[in-house]
Design an enzyme around this catalytic site. Structure first.
Site, mmCIF file in Angstrom:
data_model
loop_
_atom_site.group_PDB
_atom_site.id
_atom_site.type_symbol
_atom_site.label_atom_id
_atom_site.label_comp_id
_atom_site.label_asym_id
_atom_site.label_seq_id
_atom_site.Cartn_x
_atom_site.Cartn_y
_atom_site.Cartn_z
ATOM 1 N N ILE A 152 0.845 -1.198 0.000
ATOM 2 C CA ILE A 152 0.000 0.000 0.000
ATOM 3 C C ILE A 152 0.882 1.250 0.000
ATOM 4 C CG2 ILE A 152 -1.983 -1.157 1.020
ATOM 5 C CD1 ILE A 152 -1.185 -0.128 3.753
ATOM 6 N N THR A 207 3.973 0.928 1.215
ATOM 7 C CA THR A 207 4.833 0.706 2.369
ATOM 8 C C THR A 207 6.214 0.182 2.011
ATOM 9 O OG1 THR A 207 3.662 -1.379 2.417
ATOM 10 C CG2 THR A 207 3.011 0.254 4.039
ATOM 11 N N PRO A 214 15.540 -1.157 5.077
ATOM 12 C CA PRO A 214 15.749 0.106 5.795
ATOM 13 C C PRO A 214 15.300 1.350 5.018
ATOM 14 C CG PRO A 214 17.714 -1.272 5.884
ATOM 15 C CD PRO A 214 16.780 -1.934 4.932
ATOM 16 N N GLN A 272 8.542 4.977 5.834
ATOM 17 C CA GLN A 272 7.346 4.790 6.661
ATOM 18 C C GLN A 272 7.399 5.668 7.910
ATOM 19 O OE1 GLN A 272 4.384 2.655 6.332
ATOM 20 N NE2 GLN A 272 5.204 3.312 4.382
ATOM 21 N N GLY A 297 7.710 -4.790 12.969
ATOM 22 C CA GLY A 297 6.740 -4.010 12.191
ATOM 23 C C GLY A 297 6.758 -2.563 12.628
ATOM 24 N N GLU A 329 2.949 1.765 11.464
ATOM 25 C CA GLU A 329 2.129 2.735 12.180
ATOM 26 C C GLU A 329 2.882 3.450 13.297
ATOM 27 O OE1 GLU A 329 -2.204 0.942 12.196
ATOM 28 O OE2 GLU A 329 -0.711 -0.601 11.966
HETATM 29 MO MO1 MOS Z 1 -3.796 0.165 9.552
HETATM 30 S S1 MOS Z 1 -5.043 1.552 10.395
HETATM 31 O O1 MOS Z 1 -3.973 -1.109 10.654
HETATM 32 O O2 MOS Z 1 -4.534 -0.129 8.033
#
Ligand code: MOS
Length: 764
Positions: free
Chosen positions: A471, A473, A658, A664, A728, A731
């Site tokens: 997406i 990422t 990296p 991100q 991960g 977020e």
């Molecule tokens: Mo993310 S808000 O877990 O797509």
């Protein structure tokens, strides 16, 4: 054991540009919205002009008279054709249980009430505007009540509990130093560059859906369930996604109706919901309120932590993010009370938005921690050091690893925090007040079951297939690096296929779980290939005959024994048969519950989230951490707010890619600034309607708003999170940044602004 063995470096962790970069910058990458099918008809949505009530009549004649109009769907002809399915947050598929076009009932402004299909987009739009709908309107409730606190309502007993321990109220009353404050965060809406589009095409009884998606298996199975079809007859194609931070994770109501429209016409139908419609037909981050009470002794040790949150949801849904799971375990404290309340309103159901729980809840806690530091006359970094914990204070389960204070040390050093003069307003530069603030970032290290198919051809080229998603990422790159590493081949020789539900099932690209889940699956498949080549080689009459197969490795395009004996991949592969060697892996997270372990890959195949949560990972908790430092400059007279500097140091286990990981974290930090200073959906309370529903008036930072942003990776090895040690970080970077900015604004001005976003008028 279905986990890859430990790796010894190589391509994993090597900085490299994203492998799909050229496709993207040359416009060759085909996003779902780009697919152009022959004989496509175009759909346009008609959405409700009221937020609460019923449709009393449709007047379609004028619309039907527009040249090129082919069909108009309303509840009168679609009723009962799309089945209701469970919401994603309740173990189902959909973002909302509100089913439009099933009855005359209106649950929220902007609800889909009709779909016009025409030969052209323009004709469909024209006709849509000529549909007249009569309503029985009732006065809507637009969100929170005016009073504070909001009514205390039972939160959904089916989802997460409210963590608590000890006697928080009693300890607060007796605390030597106390802080008590309300914080609020605003409504925020997704504005991905790729709009919420859907194209559906039938071939006999088979349906293909082109839709930007964070979970193609979820979309496939969800639509199949809605349309009462065999899921094997539905295929979802979404190889690239033009922006998705949660809104493309669960099934939204539009898709099944476009499939229905395509079926009725027996030709492909394409929908492009407008930017404005996207505010209503997709999901968003609901506004939140928080009451935080902190008690501490004079040395800064927390004795009481109270965090109560209120969140808005739609009338029928109990959606909530419940960030107290995180705020209750961030710092050591013997007495903790948390509670989450849902306030129902005449609104569309909220949903995931990047760090759904942590962005609002950690904002409140990290603001309160800064207020406590001020009350104690203590450096806020020192206060966090005093209360650092290596166990979850609720149940004493240890963190698998926690490098929070190392992050603080490295970020504060890079930022120059030691030069800060603590008195508010004491740092100035000409006409500008300077403020320095900091906050903690954290995010649970979630992992899901995932499958991958890897083939390695005699010419040394590998193909990796999994229904994961990139997406934006960097998933393509992280997956390719993993395969190149484990197969011992150059990155250029790896091709990766994602975003197609006909590929082996992989989890939602959400909860920051994609890299950990998929890369572990890919590594397992590669390891199986290595094992098979090794077995073949030692049982042959080639150079590696009679070697111990466990000692053979794939390296630099060869199968190699420790003492230097080797053979080419061509020899090793052709020995096993004609063509490439192929392996299909099923990875199940080590931390998963027994139920997920038993059911995991089946659940993923059925498109149901089987994410093992980092906040309840068996005998431990697993989180990634970061420390963020911000400089703000506030003009003494105009009160213009600038953010010239951001420094974040992050520890997230093994970093697979990296370059894209850094990207991100940069994006997360920048979004954090947006959360603090820019983003808010304004709601007309009289009609419960989003007002600034376009990119002109929905504020986000532009290049001129963001100057120096520095990301530091704090090395961290964690063998408990999963076999590859990946935590991960998709977020992580935008958690806490809003608080760091607000704390810096306080430091610059002495004004504590507790309602986001912070605006010039708040500082006048
Ligand atoms: Mo993310 S808000 O877990 O797509």
């Amino acid at each position: 054991m279905n986990a890859p063995t430990t790796i010894d470096g190589g391509m994993i962790g090597r900085p490299t540009p994203r492998i799909d970069g050229r496709l993207k910058v040359t416009g060759t990458a085909c996003y779902p919205s780009d697919y152009s099918l022959e004989d496509t008809a175009y759909a346009y949505l008609v959405t409700s002009a009221i937020a609460r009530g019923r449709i009393s009549a449709f007047h379609l004649e004028e619309a039907q008279g527009v040249e090129g109009v082919l069909d108009i769907l309303t509840y009168e002809n679609t009723k009962g054709k799309v089945r209701k399915v469970r919401a994603f947050s309740g173990g189902g598929y959909t973002s909302t249980t509100i089913m439009p076009m099933d009855s005359p009932k209106i649950w929220h402004d902007g609800q889909i009430v009709a779909v016009v299909v025409a030969e052209t987009y323009e004709a469909a739009r024209e006709a849509a505007h000529r549909i007249h709908v009569e309503y029985d309107e009732r006065k809507p409730k637009s969100g929170f009540d005016k009073r504070r606190p909001q009514p205390r309502q039972i939160s959904n007993p089916l989802s997460s509990s409210d963590p608590k321990t000890g006697d928080a109220e009693g300890a607060f009353r007796e605390a030597e130093v106390r802080v008590e404050a309300y914080y609020t965060t605003p409504t925020q809406h997704h504005n991905p560059i790729e709009l919420f589009t859907t194209t559906c095409a039938w071939s006999g009884d088979r349906l293909t859906i082109y839709e930007p998606s964070q979970f193609v298996h979820g979309l496939k199975n969800g639509v199949a369930k809605q349309l009462n079809m065999d899921p094997e007859k539905v295929r979802v194609i979404s190889p690239f996604v033009g922006g998705a931070f949660g809104a493309k994770a669960a099934l939204t109501p539009r898709t099944a109706f476009i499939a229905l429209a395509a079926k009725r016409l027996n030709r492909p139908v394409k929908l492009v919901a407008t930017r404005s419609q996207g505010f209503d037909v997709s999901t968003y981050r609901a506004e939140t309120q928080h009451l935080v009470k902190l008690g501490a002794d004079r040395n800064g040790r927390l004795t009481s932590l109270y965090h109560e949150g209120w969140e808005v949801s739609s009338r029928p849904d109990n959606y909530k993010v419940a960030g107290t799971e995180t705020t209750s375990l961030l710092y050591g404290c013997p007495n903790i009370y948390t509670k989450v309340n849902i306030v129902h309103a005449d609104r569309n159901t909220p949903g995931f938005m990047r760090s759904p729980a942590e962005v609002p809840y950690v904002y409140a806690l990290e603001s309160a921690i800064d207020e406590l530091a001020v009350a104690l006359g203590m450096d806020p970094v020192e206060l966090r050091r005093i209360n650092d914990t290596m166990v979850n204070p609720i149940d004493q389960k240890p963190y698998s690893s926690r490098s929070l204070m190392t992050c603080y040390d490295q970020a504060s050093e890079a930022f120059g925090w030691s030069k800060r003069s603590p008195e508010p307003g004491s740092m100035q530069d000409g006409d500008w007040l300077i403020g320095w603030g900091c906050a903690t970032a954290c995010y649970p290290s979630n992992v899901s079951p995932a499958e991958a198919r890897v083939t390695l051809a005699p010419n040394g080229r590998a193909r990796v297939q999994t229904a994961g998603h990139d997406i934006g990422t960097g998933a393509y790159t992280a997956i390719a690096l993993t395969a190149a590493d484990r197969l011992g081949i150059p990155l250029e020789d790896v091709s990766v296929e994602l975003g197609d539900s006909s590929l082996p099932p992989a989890p939602v690209a959400g909860g920051s779980n994609a890299t950990a889940s998929i890369c572990n699956a890919v590594a397992m498949a590669c390891d199986e290939i290595r094992d098979r080549l090794a077995q073949g080689a030692v049982h042959s009459d080639g150079a590696l005959r009679d070697c111990d197969p466990a000692t053979l490795s794939l390296s630099a395009g060869k199968l190699v024994a420790p003492h230097g004996k080797r053979e080419t991949l061509r020899e090793a592969i052709t020995r096993l048969g004609f063509g490439p060697v192929e392996a299909h892996s099923k990875y199940t997270p080590e931390i998963a519950s027994t139920a997920i372990k038993l059911m995991g890959n089946k659940l993923i195949e059925k498109g149901i989230s089987a994410m093992a949560s980092g906040s309840s990972a068996g005998d431990h908790v697993q989180y990634a951490f970061g420390a963020e430092f911000v400089e703000v400059r506030i003009h003494k007279r105009t009160r213009e707010i600038r953010v010239p500097r951001l420094v974040g140091a992050f520890a997230a286990g093994r970093i697979v890619s990296p370059t894209t990981a850094r990207s991100q974290l940069l994006g997360g930090l920048i979004w954090g600034v947006a959360s603090a200073l820019h983003e808010a959906t304004e709601i007309d309370e009289r009609v419960a309607r989003y007002v600034n529903d376009d990119l002109a008036e929905y504020l986000i930072p532009v290049c001129a708003d963001i100057k120096d942003v520095e990301v530091i990776f704090v090395p961290e090895e964690d063998h408990q999170v999963n076999a590859l040690g990946i935590k991960g970080l998709g977020e992580l970077g935008n958690v806490g940044t809003n608080a760091a900015v607000a704390n810096a604004v306080y430091h610059a001005t002495g004004r504590r602004i507790r309602d986001l976003p912070i605006r010039i008028e708040d500082l006048l």
